[in-house]
Design a protein around this motif. Structure first.
Motif, PDB file in Angstrom:
ATOM      1  N   GLN A  56       0.821  -1.214  -0.041  1.00 19.79           N
ATOM      2  CA  GLN A  56      -0.041   0.195   0.099  1.00 19.79           C
ATOM      3  C   GLN A  56       0.851   1.188   0.034  1.00 19.79           C
ATOM      4  OE1 GLN A  56      -2.957  -0.096   2.993  1.00 19.79           O
ATOM      5  NE2 GLN A  56      -4.020  -1.781   2.313  1.00 19.79           N
ATOM      6  N   GLU A  57       0.233   2.340  -0.395  1.00 14.75           N
ATOM      7  CA  GLU A  57       1.109   3.559  -0.558  1.00 14.75           C
ATOM      8  C   GLU A  57       1.598   4.169   0.727  1.00 14.75           C
ATOM      9  OE1 GLU A  57       0.138   8.318  -1.947  1.00 14.75           O
ATOM     10  OE2 GLU A  57      -1.440   6.645  -2.189  1.00 14.75           O
ATOM     11  N   ASN A  58       1.041   3.644   1.781  1.00  6.67           N
ATOM     12  CA  ASN A  58       1.664   4.158   3.090  1.00  6.67           C
ATOM     13  C   ASN A  58       2.706   3.153   3.754  1.00  6.67           C
ATOM     14  OD1 ASN A  58      -0.268   1.970   3.703  1.00  6.67           O
ATOM     15  ND2 ASN A  58      -1.464   3.165   5.148  1.00  6.67           N
ATOM     16  N   GLN A  59       2.986   2.174   3.159  1.00  5.56           N
ATOM     17  CA  GLN A  59       3.835   1.254   3.726  1.00  5.56           C
ATOM     18  C   GLN A  59       5.108   1.847   3.276  1.00  5.56           C
ATOM     19  OE1 GLN A  59       3.052  -1.511   5.833  1.00  5.56           O
ATOM     20  NE2 GLN A  59       0.954  -0.988   5.487  1.00  5.56           N
ATOM     21  N   ASP A  60       6.181   1.376   4.043  1.00  6.01           N
ATOM     22  CA  ASP A  60       7.653   1.717   3.766  1.00  6.01           C
ATOM     23  C   ASP A  60       8.137   0.990   2.420  1.00  6.01           C
ATOM     24  OD1 ASP A  60      10.010   2.956   4.676  1.00  6.01           O
ATOM     25  OD2 ASP A  60      10.791   0.939   5.018  1.00  6.01           O
ATOM     26  N   VAL A  61       7.535  -0.135   2.269  1.00  5.35           N
ATOM     27  CA  VAL A  61       8.281  -1.274   1.099  1.00  5.35           C
ATOM     28  C   VAL A  61       7.645  -0.711   0.010  1.00  5.35           C
ATOM     29  CG1 VAL A  61       8.564  -3.241   2.541  1.00  5.35           C
ATOM     30  CG2 VAL A  61       6.281  -2.921   1.378  1.00  5.35           C
ATOM     31  N   ALA A  62       6.780   0.434  -0.216  1.00  7.85           N
ATOM     32  CA  ALA A  62       6.136   0.936  -1.094  1.00  7.85           C
ATOM     33  C   ALA A  62       7.078   1.817  -2.035  1.00  7.85           C
ATOM     34  CB  ALA A  62       4.776   1.412  -1.107  1.00  7.85           C
ATOM     35  N   TRP A  63       8.028   2.503  -1.429  1.00  2.00           N
ATOM     36  CA  TRP A  63       8.832   3.410  -1.886  1.00  2.00           C
ATOM     37  C   TRP A  63       9.731   2.843  -2.980  1.00  2.00           C
ATOM     38  CZ3 TRP A  63       8.418   7.750  -3.625  1.00  2.00           C
ATOM     39  CH2 TRP A  63       9.586   8.582  -3.758  1.00  2.00           C
ATOM     40  N   HIS A  95       0.400  -3.859 -14.625  1.00  6.21           N
ATOM     41  CA  HIS A  95      -0.661  -3.031 -14.588  1.00  6.21           C
ATOM     42  C   HIS A  95      -0.896  -1.926 -13.025  1.00  6.21           C
ATOM     43  CE1 HIS A  95      -1.025  -3.688 -18.744  1.00  6.21           C
ATOM     44  NE2 HIS A  95      -1.883  -4.612 -18.656  1.00  6.21           N
ATOM     45  N   ILE A  96      -1.035  -3.239 -12.175  1.00  4.58           N
ATOM     46  CA  ILE A  96      -1.218  -2.574 -10.822  1.00  4.58           C
ATOM     47  C   ILE A  96       0.013  -1.884 -10.370  1.00  4.58           C
ATOM     48  CG2 ILE A  96      -1.722  -3.180  -8.459  1.00  4.58           C
ATOM     49  CD1 ILE A  96      -3.290  -5.672  -9.442  1.00  4.58           C
ATOM     50  N   THR A  97       1.214  -2.390 -10.529  1.00  3.32           N
ATOM     51  CA  THR A  97       2.426  -1.811  -9.979  1.00  3.32           C
ATOM     52  C   THR A  97       2.584  -0.441 -10.756  1.00  3.32           C
ATOM     53  OG1 THR A  97       3.291  -3.983  -9.728  1.00  3.32           O
ATOM     54  CG2 THR A  97       5.065  -2.145  -9.892  1.00  3.32           C
ATOM     55  N   LYS A  98       2.356  -0.309 -12.231  1.00  7.99           N
ATOM     56  CA  LYS A  98       2.459   0.921 -12.823  1.00  7.99           C
ATOM     57  C   LYS A  98       1.468   1.923 -12.106  1.00  7.99           C
ATOM     58  CE  LYS A  98       1.416   3.067 -17.328  1.00  7.99           C
ATOM     59  NZ  LYS A  98       1.130   2.803 -18.633  1.00  7.99           N
ATOM     60  N   VAL A  99       0.335   1.710 -11.704  1.00  6.28           N
ATOM     61  CA  VAL A  99      -0.781   2.753 -11.309  1.00  6.28           C
ATOM     62  C   VAL A  99      -0.190   2.900  -9.792  1.00  6.28           C
ATOM     63  CG1 VAL A  99      -2.887   2.787 -10.362  1.00  6.28           C
ATOM     64  CG2 VAL A  99      -2.565   1.804 -12.775  1.00  6.28           C
ATOM     65  N   GLU A 100       0.193   1.941  -9.037  1.00  8.09           N
ATOM     66  CA  GLU A 100       0.616   2.234  -7.579  1.00  8.09           C
ATOM     67  C   GLU A 100       1.738   3.048  -7.537  1.00  8.09           C
ATOM     68  OE1 GLU A 100      -1.113   1.466  -4.933  1.00  8.09           O
ATOM     69  OE2 GLU A 100      -2.606   0.570  -6.318  1.00  8.09           O
ATOM     70  N   LEU A 101       2.669   2.646  -8.290  1.00  9.48           N
ATOM     71  CA  LEU A 101       4.157   3.479  -8.454  1.00  9.48           C
ATOM     72  C   LEU A 101       3.895   4.976  -8.797  1.00  9.48           C
ATOM     73  CD1 LEU A 101       6.731   0.820  -9.972  1.00  9.48           C
ATOM     74  CD2 LEU A 101       6.571   1.898  -7.539  1.00  9.48           C
ATOM     75  N   ALA A 102       2.871   5.282  -9.915  1.00  8.26           N
ATOM     76  CA  ALA A 102       2.725   6.396 -10.383  1.00  8.26           C
ATOM     77  C   ALA A 102       2.083   7.358  -9.023  1.00  8.26           C
ATOM     78  CB  ALA A 102       1.578   6.497 -11.491  1.00  8.26           C
ATOM     79  N   LYS A 103       1.185   6.617  -8.367  1.00 12.23           N
ATOM     80  CA  LYS A 103       0.517   7.362  -7.083  1.00 12.23           C
ATOM     81  C   LYS A 103       1.530   7.711  -6.171  1.00 12.23           C
ATOM     82  CE  LYS A 103      -3.070   5.096  -6.119  1.00 12.23           C
ATOM     83  NZ  LYS A 103      -4.120   4.216  -5.425  1.00 12.23           N
ATOM     84  N   VAL A 104       2.416   6.831  -5.783  1.00 13.48           N
ATOM     85  CA  VAL A 104       3.233   7.061  -4.616  1.00 13.48           C
ATOM     86  C   VAL A 104       4.245   8.060  -5.193  1.00 13.48           C
ATOM     87  CG1 VAL A 104       4.831   5.182  -5.449  1.00 13.48           C
ATOM     88  CG2 VAL A 104       4.649   6.110  -2.907  1.00 13.48           C
ATOM     89  N   MET A 105       4.580   7.887  -6.554  1.00 12.56           N
ATOM     90  CA  MET A 105       5.716   9.105  -6.793  1.00 12.56           C
ATOM     91  C   MET A 105       5.036  10.275  -7.049  1.00 12.56           C
ATOM     92  SD  MET A 105       8.168   7.216  -9.724  1.00 12.56           S
ATOM     93  CE  MET A 105       6.755   6.694 -10.788  1.00 12.56           C
ATOM     94  N   ARG A 106       3.670  10.839  -7.243  1.00 12.26           N
ATOM     95  CA  ARG A 106       3.222  11.860  -7.242  1.00 12.26           C
ATOM     96  C   ARG A 106       3.124  12.458  -5.717  1.00 12.26           C
ATOM     97  NH1 ARG A 106      -0.573   9.417 -10.960  1.00 12.26           N
ATOM     98  NH2 ARG A 106      -1.976   8.867  -9.200  1.00 12.26           N
ATOM     99  N   THR A 107       2.654  11.616  -4.870  1.00 12.27           N
ATOM    100  CA  THR A 107       2.655  11.860  -3.628  1.00 12.27           C
ATOM    101  C   THR A 107       4.093  12.465  -2.978  1.00 12.27           C
ATOM    102  OG1 THR A 107       0.913  10.342  -3.371  1.00 12.27           O
ATOM    103  CG2 THR A 107       1.710  11.242  -1.241  1.00 12.27           C
ATOM    104  N   ARG A 108       5.122  11.725  -3.436  1.00  9.89           N
ATOM    105  CA  ARG A 108       6.391  12.025  -2.778  1.00  9.89           C
ATOM    106  C   ARG A 108       7.406  12.392  -4.084  1.00  9.89           C
ATOM    107  NH1 ARG A 108       7.733   6.613   0.888  1.00  9.89           N
ATOM    108  NH2 ARG A 108       9.373   8.019   1.286  1.00  9.89           N
TER     109      ARG A 108
END
Length: 647
Positions: free
Chosen positions: A273-280, A322-335
């Motif tokens: 998830q976006e708030n997890q440390d391993v998501a960065w 596809h999921i990873t692409k969406v999740e990475l784009a979301k976390v990179m926009r946030t940080r």
């Protein structure tokens, strides 16, 4: 009056003897002749000139006239014979015509007799074969009826068996039976007006609908999309259910695949998830390690449950991407503020390595929904292999004559999400190139220009080779990251520092001259006053000018090659935006200035000799004019009778 009549008679004879070209051609084919008198374009004057080409030949005129008269007599005899022979032709023709009419009447009578006999024979054959045709029609109808009854029996029995097997969930038998029932039902499309046939068709459709609902319920029970119930293991029932789904509506198959993949990747959405440390980005390896374990686990547990043509392993990997692409784009926009160039390149490198690994294992058939080709690859799972350790952009120089490898169908399936943040990479390259140019300037000041009398004298400056090597590394690296707008941005950076190199390293280090920019010419040297001299360069300065000239020529040629390579790397729709003409013009200006300085120095070196030559020429001209004046004066004295000592 007599003369007029004779003239009209001559015209009539000429008109009668004048034949059309078609008739003349036919006569030539039937009676070929080489005699000039037989030609259609006979000319009497030319013929006479042929017979008597000279005056001496007129001595034989009597012989020629006698021959022509003899020929005329023979022709008259032939005409007379033909005319006499045609006297009885009319009577013979009438007799032949009567005989032909009689023969035609006899032939007509015979044809009528034959026709009558043929009609009688045809009527006789029809009477003989009438019963045979009836038997043939009866046999054909009987065969069709028996076949239809057999199909009807098979359809009725198959529908009953299908309903019973569906209730018992005997999917293995249902898969084969359902396909057969559907095939038999196709033979009854033209009989759907019969109530019993229509009823059987409706029962088949109802059985198919029930099978679809039942199979989806079985998969939902075995692999719940929500809840704490652990997913079930593979079973023969579900494997046979997949075979049945192949025969049912394609939406059933798609729903099964969708539910299974969603359940299989549900853990991934929770862990990363976006708030997890391993998501960065710094822990992006864990994402790819997780899917590798899942794919290995799937192959071991469920590899045989789904049909091979469903390509479930590839579908799971593609959905993960596809999921990873969406999740990475979301976390990179946030940080976005935390993204650094090293971290970004690390993430892109690991992602492109993973995409390359997918290309080795899968064909990409699920990306385009095409039929899966037979894969020549080893069926063993390559996800247990080590990832390539080579960094992005560190590969060896590519051979320009070597054909390109086929495109990776998975290229960009995840790494596309990094493109909006590649400005970090472009800004880093801008900064690095600025530092590189500053280092070149500092090294030039410390080391000084190339010295005359050495191997480096007049050679290309080594800094330009270092610049273009760095350019190539950046270009290859960026093309692996993206071939779109980031390549255009990188090209703009390249243009900026090509101009800075030309200004700071080349033009900035050219020796200064006090003479005008137009340079010196021989004409200007001759017009200069005595004692004036243009500035001359030392040997070291000349060596520096030559080095800058060679470097500018090298940069001009290499910039042109750089433009071509950039156009090869960038997307085709963006090729027109790659244009380094302005930078090539800048290097051309440096070349022109360098040549101008060398020409100026050469003019200055020739100045003393040219000045001396001009003085010698002026003195000789004055002496010549003085001698001519003296000679004129002496001549005047001699003409007047006076003597002069000077003479």
């Amino acid at each position: 009056m007599m003369e007029e009549e004779e003239f009209e008679l001559a015209e009539d004879l000429e008109a009668i003897l004048h034949l059309t070209p078609e008739v003349q051609l036919a006569i030539e084919q039937v009676f070929p002749s080489q005699d000039p008198l037989d030609r259609a374009d006979f000319n009497a004057v030319e013929y006479i000139n042929t017979l008597f080409p000279t005056e001496q030949s007129l001595a034989n005129i009597d012989d020629v006239v006698n021959k022509i008269r003899l020929k005329i007599r023979r022709l008259d005899d032939n005409i007379r014979t033909v005319v006499r022979g045609q006297t009885n032709v009319g009577q013979d023709g009438r007799q032949a015509l009567e005989e032909a009419q009689i023969a035609i009447q006899q032939l007509f009578g015979k044809i009528k007799d034959i026709k009558d006999k043929a009609e009688k024979s045809e009527q006789m054959v029809k009477e003989i074969t009438r019963d045979i045709k009836q038997l043939d029609h009866a046999k054909r109808h009987l065969t069709t009826s028996i076949t239809t009854l057999n199909h009807l029996h098979m359809l009725a029995g198959g529908v009953d068996s299908l309903e019973a097997m569906t209730r018992k969930r005997q999917y293995g038998e249902v898969a084969n039976l359902l396909q057969g029932v559907v095939n038999v039902l196709e033979h009854f499309h033209k009989y759907m007006g019969i109530p019993q046939i229509r009823q059987l068709s409706e029962r088949v459709k109802a059985a198919q609908s029930e099978l679809g609902t039942q199979i989806l319920a079985d998969f939902e029970e075995a692999f719940p999309s929500q809840g704490s119930k652990r997913p079930g293991g593979p079973s023969n029932v579900l494997r046979d259910a997949c075979l049945v789904a192949n025969v049912l509506d394609a939406r059933i198959k798609q729903e099964i695949i969708k539910k299974f993949i969603r359940q299989h990747l549900s853990e991934y959405l929770v862990l990363f998830q976006e708030n997890q440390d391993v998501a960065w980005l710094d822990k992006i390896d864990r994402r790819y390690a997780w899917i590798k374990r899942q794919l290995v686990d799937y192959e071991e547990k469920y590899g045989r449950m789904f049909p091979e043509e469903w390509c479930m392993t590839e579908r799971i990997a593609v959905e993960f991407c596809h999921i990873t692409k969406v999740e990475l784009a979301k976390v990179m926009r946030t940080r976005a503020k935390e993204i650094e160039v090293k971290l970004l390149l690390f993430a892109i490198q690991r992602t492109t390595n993973f995409e390359g690994l997918l290309a080795k294992r899968f064909t990409g058939c699920t990306l385009t929904d095409q039929k899966r080709p037979e894969s020549p690859l080893d069926p063993t799972n390559p996800f247990l292999e080590d990832e390539p350790g080579e960094d992005v952009g560190t590969e060896k120089d590519e051979d320009l004559t070597k054909p390109k490898a086929p495109d990776n169908p998975f290229h960009g399936i995840v790494s596309k999400c990094f493109e909006p943040h590649l400005y970090v990479y472009i800004e880093s390259q801008d900064k690095n190139l600025g530092e590189l140019i500053d280092r070149f300037v500092a090294d030039f000041r410390v080391q000084g220009p190339p010295k005359a009398g050495t191997d480096e004298g007049g050679a290309v400056l080594p800094s330009c080779a270092d610049l273009f090597v760095y350019y190539k590394k950046c270009m290859v690296q960026c093309s692996q990251l993206s071939t779109g707008e980031p390549m255009i941005a990188l090209t703009t950076v390249f243009q900026k520092f090509l101009r800075e190199y030309a200004w700071k390293i080349l033009s900035g280090n050219l020796p200064k001259s006090s003479s005008n920019s137009g340079g010196l010419t021989i004409t200007s040297l001759l017009k200069e006053k005595e004692g004036s001299e243009a500035a001359k360069f030392t040997v070291d300065e000349l060596c520096l000018i030559c080095s800058i000239l060679s470097t500018a020529e090298y940069c001009l040629a290499t910039t042109q090659q750089l433009e071509e390579k950039l156009k090869e790397k960038v997307d085709k729709v963006l090729m027109e935006r790659i244009n380094l003409t302005g930078e090539m013009d800048t290097f051309s200006t440096v070349i022109s200035n360098s040549i101008q300085l060398l020409v100026q120095d050469l003019d200055a070196a020739c100045d003393p000799a040219l000045t001396a030559m001009s003085k010698v020429g002026l003195a000789g001209s004055a002496l010549h004019r003085l001698s001519g004046a003296a000679q004129g004066t002496c001549q005047l004295h001699q003409d007047s009778g006076e003597s002069h000592d000077a003479c």
